[in-house]
Scaffold this motif. Structure first.
Motif: not given
Lengths: 182, 551
Positions: B292-295, B314-319, B323-324
């Protein structure tokens, strides 16, 4: 005592790591703004001083070499003071030349107000100059201390000074290439 | 200590990590009163628009902006950070790893006093011409870069100065935490025998140290905009306002985890002690937190879905945002599994710890709706977001701090806090908090933008005004519930029931030191033989095994 100095070195490295992130932020901000301005430098603005600063970079880099020599001499218990004095002189030289260049740029009309081109230069280069000044004060402090004590200083404190100075010097190429060359 | 210490060196300019920790906690609690008062002022305005507020007067629109901005700033930077990370971290970390003090006690003292000056700087901005800054706690330009707007004259540079000082102080703390943990652990205290709180405080410090730089860079440029009108963030001068949002959230989102992790650490220590069971999945929790620290460095742009960023970004940041939630879901499940089948002792500290898990889950689950770009575009900047992050931050900051204070009070002051009053405090706080924040989800879905001064001016919000009233009345109760806590805190300090060394029958090293521990912490240097969560082992008389007990 051995352990304490290792702890100090660890603390310094952690501090430098956060400093690297600070400069990474600053330089990426520079690239983001620069990529959006079509004419670089903008019309009527002087170019960042490429040649003088190249010369100045050499001075800065040689100061790292002389500091390295000072440390080596100290570990061999030989006279290291002259090397330390040369280092301080070179560092001061760098700052003075930077300052002279700033005055020249201001005279050529590179101001701050409403001028992103000038502002980026003054902020990035100015912040680096402050770091050089900080590193230089550490070296001057070490120099004065060992002149006063008249005995060789502990190699640990010189090592800490060197690590910080190495950070300040090795950071410079990123700024020089990013701002002046490209 | 052979040297006799004066009052000044013992309690004011102390280098003892325990005193520094308590100083941080108390200053943080005092700042919470300021932040709470501001919340009272603007919530009153929202429920009963334009009426005179008892204890304040009529709240003007520009002062409303200042109140909201300063509430957010104070609660995040001057309450959450000092109490959770610096307060508990300073007090507990050296004790838990078995050290006599921090690696750099003088630096530690300096960090508190820099923090103290930063608090004064921030408070002083209420009294300067044009008042405190009103651009929102995120201080977005162009609002914050242009002297034409609220509080930019004096308040904004003071805000930046105060935040910079605060970060310098936190940086010193963080360096101290990491060096102390790495170099000063007791004999036998391997990394995987450290209590979870120590892990969490260190990962939080690392996250803070690696994320804060870019914000300082942004703040420096913003300051240059305010003082010299450079225009780094003003489009008409060739600058880019979005750039600041990136620099801010590159720090701002990891900051959420800087607050969450120490809170998770505190809760982990408390639920294991009071469920008399070992923590479930100790290493799994640690690895989750590291992931989580890395993410946490890869999610920042989810705050900017409606700011005009490229949808391909925006899409990868949504992913990554979705994930986090996985590592934190793992952690939460591990905590619930630790409770499962335990012999739970419902002390006040335990009640607060459990309520933290419950309420934080609500906050976490509603975060998914904000992380998904499609729903976020509708929810963005409404009260739904406000409700979401208050459901995460209220449990993180307040429920956890209360849990920690009730739990470690006997260690800190050598006396117990009153449990009956503690439980009264708990029930009213935990219930009324839901009355404050739950209605805001509905107001938000109804379309109430979060920065509206007077919702009664909007036709489509008129039907929902009663929800604002419920929320505000909930806040009155919530603030009122803190009176028994404050009284309990100060009365118990002097008159509470005396505590023994290890009153909760816990394993971690701080409970092997006297209550309260003297300067230097332990009477004999502790030697660690086991991990901290050996509870209810078979074939033992007592149901706990301190870390110092040989196997």
């Amino acid at each position: 005592m051995e352990n304490k100095s290792k702890t100090k070195l660890l603390a310094l490295i952690l501090f430098i790591a956060s400093e690297i992130m600070f400069f990474a932020g600053l330089l990426s901000a520079y690239w983001v703004i620069r990529s959006q301005i079509p004419n670089w430098p903008p019309p009527g603005q002087p170019r960042y001083p490429l040649e003088v600063t190249a010369f100045n970079s050499i001075i800065l880099f040689s100061s790292l070499a002389t500091l390295w020599m000072a440390e080596k001499k100290l570990s061999l218990k030989r006279n290291y003071l002259s090397w330390l004095i040369v280092t301080v002189a070179a560092g001061s030289c760098f700052l003075i030349i930077q300052g002279v260049e700033w005055f020249r740029l201001i005279q050529q009309g590179m101001g701050l107000i409403g001028n992103v081109y000038g502002g980026l230069f003054y902020v990035v280069v100015g912040v680096h100059a402050l770091h050089v000044a900080a590193g230089l004060s550490v070296l001057i402090y070490l120099l004065l201390k060992s002149l006063k004590m008249k005995t060789a200083m502990e190699s640990d404190s010189l090592q800490l000074g060197k690590v910080y100075w190495a950070f300040v010097v090795l950071l410079w190429p990123f700024i020089y290439v990013g701002l002046y060359v490209i | 200590m052979s040297k006799k210490q004066s009052f000044l060196t013992k309690y004011i300019f102390s280098q003892d990590h325990k005193v520094v920790g308590v100083q941080y906690m108390i200053l943080g609690l005092l700042m919470a009163l300021v932040g709470g008062y501001l919340a009272y002022v603007f919530r009153y305005q929202l429920a009963y628009p334009n009426q005179s507020i008892p204890g304040y007067g009529v709240l003007e629109a520009d002062k409303y902006n200042s109140a909201v901005t300063m509430h957010g700033t104070i609660m995040v930077f001057w309450v959450a950070m000092p109490i959770l990370l610096s307060g508990f971290g300073n007090y507990l970390l050296p004790l838990m790893v078995g050290a006599k003090d921090m690696a750099f006690p003088k630096l530690n003292m300096l960090s508190f006093w820099v923090f103290f000056v930063s608090a004064l700087t921030l408070i002083s901005s209420f009294f300067v011409p044009e008042g405190a800054v009103g651009g929102g706690w995120t201080t977005y330009p162009p609002l914050m870069a242009n002297p034409g707007f609220t509080g930019v004259g004096w308040g904004a540079p003071l805000w930046i100065l105060a935040v910079a000082l605060e970060f310098a102080s936190m940086l010193m703390s963080g360096i101290n935490f990491l060096t102390t943990t790495i170099t000063m652990r007791a004999k036998g205290m391997t990394f995987f025998r450290m209590p979870l709180f120590v892990w969490m405080a260190n990962v939080a410090s690392l996250i803070f140290m690696f994320s804060v730089g870019p914000l300082i860079a942004g703040a420096l440029m913003l300051l240059a905009d305010q003082l010299f009108a450079v225009g780094f963030f003003l489009p008409e001068k060739g600058g880019d306002p979005l750039l600041f949002q990136h620099l801010f959230w590159f720090f701002g989102h990891p900051e959420v985890y800087v607050l969450l992790l120490p809170a998770l650490g505190i809760v982990a220590e408390i639920i294991t002690v009071f469920s008399r069971k070992s923590i479930f999945g100790y290493k799994m929790i640690i690895y989750s937190v590291l992931v989580a620290g890395v993410l946490s460095f890869l999610v920042w742009a989810h705050h900017q879905f409606v700011s005009g960023i490229d949808p391909r970004i925006a899409a990868p940041f949504g992913l990554t945002t979705i994930l986090i939630s996985v590592p934190f879901a793992i952690t939460m499940f591990a905590y619930i599994a630790s409770l499962w089948g335990g012999q739970v002792r419902f002390s006040t500290a335990m009640l607060f710890a459990i309520s933290m898990i419950v309420e934080f889950l609500l906050g976490g689950v509603t975060g998914i709706l904000n992380g998904a770009t499609a729903s976020d575009i509708y929810m963005h900047d409404t009260y739904f977001v406000v409700a979401h992050f208050h459901y995460t931050l209220f449990p993180i900051v307040f429920l956890t701090s209360f849990a920690g204070i009730y739990f470690w009070f006997p260690k800190i002051f050598g006396r117990f806090m009153n449990e009956t009053w503690g439980k009264i405090h708990f029930w009213i706080t935990a219930i009324s908090a839901n009355f404050v924040f739950l209605p805001l989800f509905f107001v938000g879905i109804a379309g109430n933008h979060r920065r509206i001064y007077d919702p009664s001016l909007f036709e489509h919000l008129k039907d929902f005004q009663y929800l604002h009233v419920i929320s505000t009345i909930g806040l009155f109760v919530l603030i009122g519930a803190q009176v028994p806590f404050i009284l309990n805190f100060f009365i118990s300090m002097f008159k509470g029931k005396k505590a023994t060394e290890n009153p909760w029958e816990a394993n971690t090293l701080e409970w092997q030191a006297p209550s309260p521990p003297g300067h230097g912490n332990f009477i004999t240097d502790p030697v660690v033989h086991r991990w901290p969560y050996d509870y209810s082992l078979e074939n033992t008389e007592k149901d706990w095994c301190p870390q110092t007990e040989a196997i």
